[in-house]
Design an enzyme around this catalytic site. Structure first.
Site, PDB file in Angstrom:
ATOM      1  N   HIS A 130       0.813  -1.223   0.000  1.00  0.00           N
ATOM      2  CA  HIS A 130       0.000   0.000   0.000  1.00  0.00           C
ATOM      3  C   HIS A 130       0.845   1.271   0.000  1.00  0.00           C
ATOM      4  O   HIS A 130       1.925   1.351   0.584  1.00  0.00           O
ATOM      5  CB  HIS A 130      -0.924   0.008   1.225  1.00  0.00           C
ATOM      6  CG  HIS A 130      -0.173   0.110   2.526  1.00  0.00           C
ATOM      7  ND1 HIS A 130       0.161   1.305   3.100  1.00  0.00           N
ATOM      8  CD2 HIS A 130       0.322  -0.849   3.341  1.00  0.00           C
ATOM      9  CE1 HIS A 130       0.817   1.097   4.226  1.00  0.00           C
ATOM     10  NE2 HIS A 130       0.932  -0.219   4.395  1.00  0.00           N
ATOM     11  N   HIS A 139      12.225  -0.645 -12.430  1.00  0.00           N
ATOM     12  CA  HIS A 139      12.045  -2.064 -12.721  1.00  0.00           C
ATOM     13  C   HIS A 139      12.101  -2.833 -11.398  1.00  0.00           C
ATOM     14  O   HIS A 139      13.124  -2.819 -10.701  1.00  0.00           O
ATOM     15  CB  HIS A 139      13.142  -2.567 -13.665  1.00  0.00           C
ATOM     16  CG  HIS A 139      12.939  -3.981 -14.128  1.00  0.00           C
ATOM     17  ND1 HIS A 139      13.595  -4.497 -15.227  1.00  0.00           N
ATOM     18  CD2 HIS A 139      12.165  -4.993 -13.668  1.00  0.00           C
ATOM     19  CE1 HIS A 139      13.239  -5.761 -15.400  1.00  0.00           C
ATOM     20  NE2 HIS A 139      12.368  -6.078 -14.456  1.00  0.00           N
TER      21      HIS A 139
END
Length: 203
Positions: A130, A139
């Protein structure tokens, strides 16, 4: 469902995975562009060589190359509109923002309140919890885990199986080694490895 047509920049291993997601979503890969002359096709899809903006102008583009710095360079040259790719096997909360060109790969999980920039890759089985914030061209490698409220700067690579603990900021152009556990914030332009993570190079 209307079929969307795509082109890919790059025809290596990551491109094969991206192509599989295009297929899983019921869409069509029209062509790939890769300057490596020994690559004639990508699983039957023709390699057109050097990118041309006049070929398949109505298709959406994705840069299917894992290296963040190379991906950024290629994006600057592409004149097609960019797509965004999320497979049926990924779990992405409805209150997640995903930038154009971003590719979320099979089995990835992105939880509520997270913001993902443009042209990021969240690779196989990665987990972003979250309220995280990922800048452009990040990446996240396979099985890497970002705990809650983690911030990642542009062009940073989080290695396979690495874990970033909550409330940590990772700078720009950072390379986090595979399996590392990051327990404190990391400045720009660092290479970090180990458990706990230690900076071994600062450019």
């Amino acid at each position: 469902m209307e079929t969307t047509e795509y082109i890919l920049l790059g025809a290596g291993g990551h491109a094969r995975v991206v192509a599989s997601i295009i297929e899983a979503n019921g869409h069509q890969l029209k062509a790939v562009f890769d300057e490596n002359s020994y690559i004639s096709d990508l699983d039957g899809v023709p390699n057109k060589g050097v990118y041309s903006p006049t070929l398949y102008p109505d298709s959406l583009a994705l840069v299917a190359i894992g290296n963040p710095q190379i991906r950024e360079k290629i994006v600057a040259e592409v004149q097609h509109a960019f797509g965004t790719l999320i497979p049926p096997s990924a779990v992405v909360d409805t209150l997640v923002t995903v930038g154009e060109g971003t590719q979320i790969i099979h089995g990835a999980i992105v939880n509520r309140g997270t913001t993902i920039g443009k042209h990021c890759i969240l690779n196989t089985g990665s987990s972003v919890d979250h309220d995280c914030s990922l800048a452009d061209f990040v990446h996240i490698a396979p099985k890497a885990t970002l705990c809650g409220n983690v911030t990642v700067g542009p062009r940073t690579m989080i290695g396979a199986g690495a874990t970033i603990l909550p409330n940590i900021t990772i700078g720009a152009d950072v390379k986090i080694g595979a399996g590392a556990v990051i327990t404190r914030s990391i400045p720009d332009n660092c290479v970090v490895v180990g458990v706990p993570g230690k900076i071994i190079h600062h450019e």
